[in-house]
Design a protein around this motif. Structure first.
Motif, PDB file in Angstrom:
ATOM      1  N   MET A   1     -25.888  26.033  17.721  1.00  0.00           N
ATOM      2  CA  MET A   1     -24.557  26.927  17.778  1.00  0.00           C
ATOM      3  C   MET A   1     -23.993  25.977  19.207  1.00  0.00           C
ATOM      4  SD  MET A   1     -23.152  28.780  20.185  1.00  0.00           S
ATOM      5  CE  MET A   1     -21.484  29.691  20.334  1.00  0.00           C
ATOM      6  N   LEU A  22     -28.871  23.853  25.573  1.00  0.00           N
ATOM      7  CA  LEU A  22     -29.163  25.179  25.056  1.00  0.00           C
ATOM      8  C   LEU A  22     -30.421  25.377  24.543  1.00  0.00           C
ATOM      9  CD1 LEU A  22     -25.762  24.756  22.881  1.00  0.00           C
ATOM     10  CD2 LEU A  22     -26.391  26.544  24.602  1.00  0.00           C
ATOM     11  N   GLU A  23     -31.320  24.518  24.230  1.00  0.00           N
ATOM     12  CA  GLU A  23     -32.779  24.618  23.948  1.00  0.00           C
ATOM     13  C   GLU A  23     -33.467  25.515  24.848  1.00  0.00           C
ATOM     14  OE1 GLU A  23     -34.772  21.023  23.304  1.00  0.00           O
ATOM     15  OE2 GLU A  23     -33.387  20.119  21.887  1.00  0.00           O
ATOM     16  N   THR A  26     -32.504  31.531  26.058  1.00  0.00           N
ATOM     17  CA  THR A  26     -32.731  32.653  25.196  1.00  0.00           C
ATOM     18  C   THR A  26     -31.948  33.732  25.288  1.00  0.00           C
ATOM     19  OG1 THR A  26     -34.366  33.192  26.827  1.00  0.00           O
ATOM     20  CG2 THR A  26     -35.307  31.950  25.311  1.00  0.00           C
ATOM     21  N   ASP A  27     -31.161  33.727  26.373  1.00  0.00           N
ATOM     22  CA  ASP A  27     -30.140  34.632  26.585  1.00  0.00           C
ATOM     23  C   ASP A  27     -28.892  34.540  25.711  1.00  0.00           C
ATOM     24  OD1 ASP A  27     -28.570  36.913  27.432  1.00  0.00           O
ATOM     25  OD2 ASP A  27     -28.021  36.047  29.643  1.00  0.00           O
ATOM     26  N   PRO A  28     -28.681  35.455  24.664  1.00  0.00           N
ATOM     27  CA  PRO A  28     -27.318  35.233  23.866  1.00  0.00           C
ATOM     28  C   PRO A  28     -26.173  35.378  24.608  1.00  0.00           C
ATOM     29  CG  PRO A  28     -28.781  37.267  22.938  1.00  0.00           C
ATOM     30  CD  PRO A  28     -29.641  36.779  24.014  1.00  0.00           C
ATOM     31  N   GLU A  29     -26.028  36.365  25.769  1.00  0.00           N
ATOM     32  CA  GLU A  29     -24.905  36.162  26.297  1.00  0.00           C
ATOM     33  C   GLU A  29     -24.542  34.995  27.117  1.00  0.00           C
ATOM     34  OE1 GLU A  29     -24.183  39.738  28.961  1.00  0.00           O
ATOM     35  OE2 GLU A  29     -25.492  40.922  27.327  1.00  0.00           O
ATOM     36  N   ARG A  30     -25.413  34.189  27.643  1.00  0.00           N
ATOM     37  CA  ARG A  30     -25.368  33.065  28.129  1.00  0.00           C
ATOM     38  C   ARG A  30     -24.819  31.919  27.231  1.00  0.00           C
ATOM     39  NH1 ARG A  30     -29.488  29.146  31.536  1.00  0.00           N
ATOM     40  NH2 ARG A  30     -27.688  27.572  32.152  1.00  0.00           N
ATOM     41  N   VAL A  31     -25.447  31.985  25.981  1.00  0.00           N
ATOM     42  CA  VAL A  31     -24.990  31.073  24.982  1.00  0.00           C
ATOM     43  C   VAL A  31     -23.618  31.178  24.640  1.00  0.00           C
ATOM     44  CG1 VAL A  31     -25.552  30.529  22.499  1.00  0.00           C
ATOM     45  CG2 VAL A  31     -27.491  30.853  24.239  1.00  0.00           C
ATOM     46  N   ALA A  32     -23.322  32.522  24.496  1.00  0.00           N
ATOM     47  CA  ALA A  32     -21.758  32.752  24.093  1.00  0.00           C
ATOM     48  C   ALA A  32     -20.941  32.327  25.068  1.00  0.00           C
ATOM     49  CB  ALA A  32     -21.603  34.542  23.906  1.00  0.00           C
ATOM     50  N   ARG A  33     -21.296  32.488  26.619  1.00  0.00           N
ATOM     51  CA  ARG A  33     -20.424  32.102  27.630  1.00  0.00           C
ATOM     52  C   ARG A  33     -20.428  30.499  27.475  1.00  0.00           C
ATOM     53  NH1 ARG A  33     -23.721  35.703  30.485  1.00  0.00           N
ATOM     54  NH2 ARG A  33     -24.701  33.967  31.770  1.00  0.00           N
TER      55      ARG A  33
END
Length: 54
Positions: A1, A22-23, A26-33
């Motif tokens: 992503m 990104l590897e 694990t926090d989906p909110e951080r990935v979204a940010r």
């Protein structure tokens, strides 16, 4: 992503560096940010700096 979008906007180098960051996330909110940063940032360097700070 996110790596594909980063590659399209900032080039391969930024995308590869972002992929490495990104590897370990694990926090989906951080990935979204970080995904939002791809839209917000003007340069690949800015993207990576802000992604590391997040």
């Amino acid at each position: 992503m996110g790596s594909r979008q980063a590659r399209l906007k900032f080039g391969a180098g930024a995308a590869e560096a972002l992929s490495g960051l990104l590897e370990g996330i694990t926090d989906p909110e951080r990935v979204a940010r970080i995904g939002d940063l791809i839209i917000e940032c003007e340069t690949g360097a800015e993207l990576l700096e802000r992604a590391r700070e997040d």
